[in-house]
Motif scaffolding. Structure first.
Motif, PDB file in Angstrom:
ATOM      1  N   VAL A  33       0.825  -1.203   0.000  1.00  0.00           N
ATOM      2  CA  VAL A  33       0.000   0.000   0.000  1.00  0.00           C
ATOM      3  C   VAL A  33       0.863   1.259   0.000  1.00  0.00           C
ATOM      4  O   VAL A  33       1.971   1.272   0.553  1.00  0.00           O
ATOM      5  CB  VAL A  33      -0.955   0.001   1.219  1.00  0.00           C
ATOM      6  CG1 VAL A  33      -0.194   0.082   2.524  1.00  0.00           C
ATOM      7  CG2 VAL A  33      -1.993   1.114   1.123  1.00  0.00           C
ATOM      8  N   VAL A  34       0.353   2.302  -0.616  1.00  0.00           N
ATOM      9  CA  VAL A  34       0.937   3.643  -0.527  1.00  0.00           C
ATOM     10  C   VAL A  34      -0.120   4.514   0.132  1.00  0.00           C
ATOM     11  O   VAL A  34      -1.275   4.541  -0.307  1.00  0.00           O
ATOM     12  CB  VAL A  34       1.318   4.203  -1.911  1.00  0.00           C
ATOM     13  CG1 VAL A  34       1.814   5.639  -1.790  1.00  0.00           C
ATOM     14  CG2 VAL A  34       2.357   3.315  -2.577  1.00  0.00           C
ATOM     15  N   PHE A  35       0.271   5.209   1.195  1.00  0.00           N
ATOM     16  CA  PHE A  35      -0.667   6.026   1.957  1.00  0.00           C
ATOM     17  C   PHE A  35      -0.055   7.407   2.158  1.00  0.00           C
ATOM     18  O   PHE A  35       1.119   7.520   2.521  1.00  0.00           O
ATOM     19  CB  PHE A  35      -0.941   5.384   3.320  1.00  0.00           C
ATOM     20  CG  PHE A  35      -2.095   6.007   4.054  1.00  0.00           C
ATOM     21  CD1 PHE A  35      -3.391   5.559   3.842  1.00  0.00           C
ATOM     22  CD2 PHE A  35      -1.895   7.040   4.945  1.00  0.00           C
ATOM     23  CE1 PHE A  35      -4.468   6.137   4.513  1.00  0.00           C
ATOM     24  CE2 PHE A  35      -2.953   7.626   5.614  1.00  0.00           C
ATOM     25  CZ  PHE A  35      -4.241   7.167   5.398  1.00  0.00           C
ATOM     26  N   THR A  36      -0.854   8.448   1.917  1.00  0.00           N
ATOM     27  CA  THR A  36      -0.376   9.814   2.112  1.00  0.00           C
ATOM     28  C   THR A  36      -1.216  10.512   3.164  1.00  0.00           C
ATOM     29  O   THR A  36      -2.408  10.264   3.290  1.00  0.00           O
ATOM     30  CB  THR A  36      -0.430  10.637   0.806  1.00  0.00           C
ATOM     31  OG1 THR A  36      -1.792  10.874   0.446  1.00  0.00           O
ATOM     32  CG2 THR A  36       0.310   9.945  -0.328  1.00  0.00           C
ATOM     33  N   SER A  37      -0.544  11.390   3.916  1.00  0.00           N
ATOM     34  CA  SER A  37      -1.247  12.153   4.941  1.00  0.00           C
ATOM     35  C   SER A  37      -0.362  13.308   5.406  1.00  0.00           C
ATOM     36  O   SER A  37       0.824  13.110   5.662  1.00  0.00           O
ATOM     37  CB  SER A  37      -1.558  11.257   6.140  1.00  0.00           C
ATOM     38  OG  SER A  37      -2.018  12.023   7.227  1.00  0.00           O
ATOM     39  N   PRO A  38      -0.951  14.500   5.551  1.00  0.00           N
ATOM     40  CA  PRO A  38      -0.174  15.596   6.113  1.00  0.00           C
ATOM     41  C   PRO A  38       0.238  15.315   7.553  1.00  0.00           C
ATOM     42  O   PRO A  38       1.272  15.791   8.011  1.00  0.00           O
ATOM     43  CB  PRO A  38      -1.098  16.810   6.013  1.00  0.00           C
ATOM     44  CG  PRO A  38      -2.427  16.309   5.609  1.00  0.00           C
ATOM     45  CD  PRO A  38      -2.289  14.908   5.154  1.00  0.00           C
ATOM     46  N   LEU A  39      -0.552  14.532   8.276  1.00  0.00           N
ATOM     47  CA  LEU A  39      -0.188  14.174   9.643  1.00  0.00           C
ATOM     48  C   LEU A  39       1.036  13.258   9.644  1.00  0.00           C
ATOM     49  O   LEU A  39       1.899  13.376  10.506  1.00  0.00           O
ATOM     50  CB  LEU A  39      -1.366  13.505  10.354  1.00  0.00           C
ATOM     51  CG  LEU A  39      -1.184  13.182  11.833  1.00  0.00           C
ATOM     52  CD1 LEU A  39      -0.799  14.421  12.635  1.00  0.00           C
ATOM     53  CD2 LEU A  39      -2.443  12.547  12.393  1.00  0.00           C
ATOM     54  N   SER A  47       9.350  10.872   5.921  1.00  0.00           N
ATOM     55  CA  SER A  47       8.436  10.290   4.936  1.00  0.00           C
ATOM     56  C   SER A  47       7.957  11.320   3.918  1.00  0.00           C
ATOM     57  O   SER A  47       7.493  10.948   2.844  1.00  0.00           O
ATOM     58  CB  SER A  47       7.222   9.683   5.629  1.00  0.00           C
ATOM     59  OG  SER A  47       6.358  10.708   6.126  1.00  0.00           O
ATOM     60  N   GLY A  48       7.994  12.589   4.280  1.00  0.00           N
ATOM     61  CA  GLY A  48       7.418  13.610   3.421  1.00  0.00           C
ATOM     62  C   GLY A  48       5.915  13.453   3.286  1.00  0.00           C
ATOM     63  O   GLY A  48       5.302  13.977   2.367  1.00  0.00           O
ATOM     64  N   LEU A  57       3.110   1.862   7.440  1.00  0.00           N
ATOM     65  CA  LEU A  57       1.806   2.319   7.915  1.00  0.00           C
ATOM     66  C   LEU A  57       1.600   1.910   9.376  1.00  0.00           C
ATOM     67  O   LEU A  57       1.119   2.697  10.184  1.00  0.00           O
ATOM     68  CB  LEU A  57       0.730   1.711   7.024  1.00  0.00           C
ATOM     69  CG  LEU A  57      -0.593   2.421   6.860  1.00  0.00           C
ATOM     70  CD1 LEU A  57      -0.439   3.901   6.578  1.00  0.00           C
ATOM     71  CD2 LEU A  57      -1.415   1.747   5.781  1.00  0.00           C
ATOM     72  N   ARG A  58       2.012   0.702   9.727  1.00  0.00           N
ATOM     73  CA  ARG A  58       1.908   0.237  11.114  1.00  0.00           C
ATOM     74  C   ARG A  58       2.728   1.141  12.052  1.00  0.00           C
ATOM     75  O   ARG A  58       2.248   1.543  13.104  1.00  0.00           O
ATOM     76  CB  ARG A  58       2.383  -1.212  11.247  1.00  0.00           C
ATOM     77  CG  ARG A  58       2.338  -1.718  12.691  1.00  0.00           C
ATOM     78  CD  ARG A  58       2.925  -3.115  12.823  1.00  0.00           C
ATOM     79  NE  ARG A  58       2.213  -4.107  12.054  1.00  0.00           N
ATOM     80  CZ  ARG A  58       1.087  -4.689  12.435  1.00  0.00           C
ATOM     81  NH1 ARG A  58       0.527  -4.372  13.591  1.00  0.00           N
ATOM     82  NH2 ARG A  58       0.508  -5.596  11.666  1.00  0.00           N
TER      83      ARG A  58
END
Length: 119
Positions: A33-39, A47-48, A57-58
């Protein structure tokens, strides 16, 4: 349909989050998976804001739960597309968040945490 049943998925997803059961949350996600988040950009600075793989992600969500032991989500709306679900929820602080989840073969392969911006 390429996405799971929206009502069933969102109910299982929010139940896992509210139980702080990361294994149950992560069971919905593909290993790559690829997950993006400002948090994520704040909690995992190197991670940028882009996390690659279930283990990244974990680590991110483990740190998030450590910092927010009172985390509680309330689903407000669920939108279904051909390959995506969008879950709009309110967090324990009252913030509105949209989780955009793209599926392949029943698992989330791409996700985006997006936060309401007040004008």
């Amino acid at each position: 349909m390429s996405v799971p049943d929206p009502s069933e998925f969102s109910a299982a997803w929010v139940s896992a989050w509210n139980a702080h059961d990361l294994d149950a949350v992560l069971a919905h996600f593909h290993d790559d998976v690829v997950f993006t988040s400002p948090l994520a950009a704040r909690l995992v600075p190197d991670s940028g804001g882009v996390l690659r793989g279930k283990e990244a992600l974990r680590r991110y969500w483990t740190e998030g739960l450590r910092l927010l032991p009172d985390l509680h989500l309330t689903v407000e709306r669920v939108y279904a597309g051909v390959t995506a679900l969008v879950i709009t929820y309110r967090n324990q602080a009252g913030g509105v968040v949209d989780e955009v989840l793209v599926f392949a073969d029943g698992l989330v392969v791409e996700g985006h945490g997006t936060y309401l911006v007040e004008p």
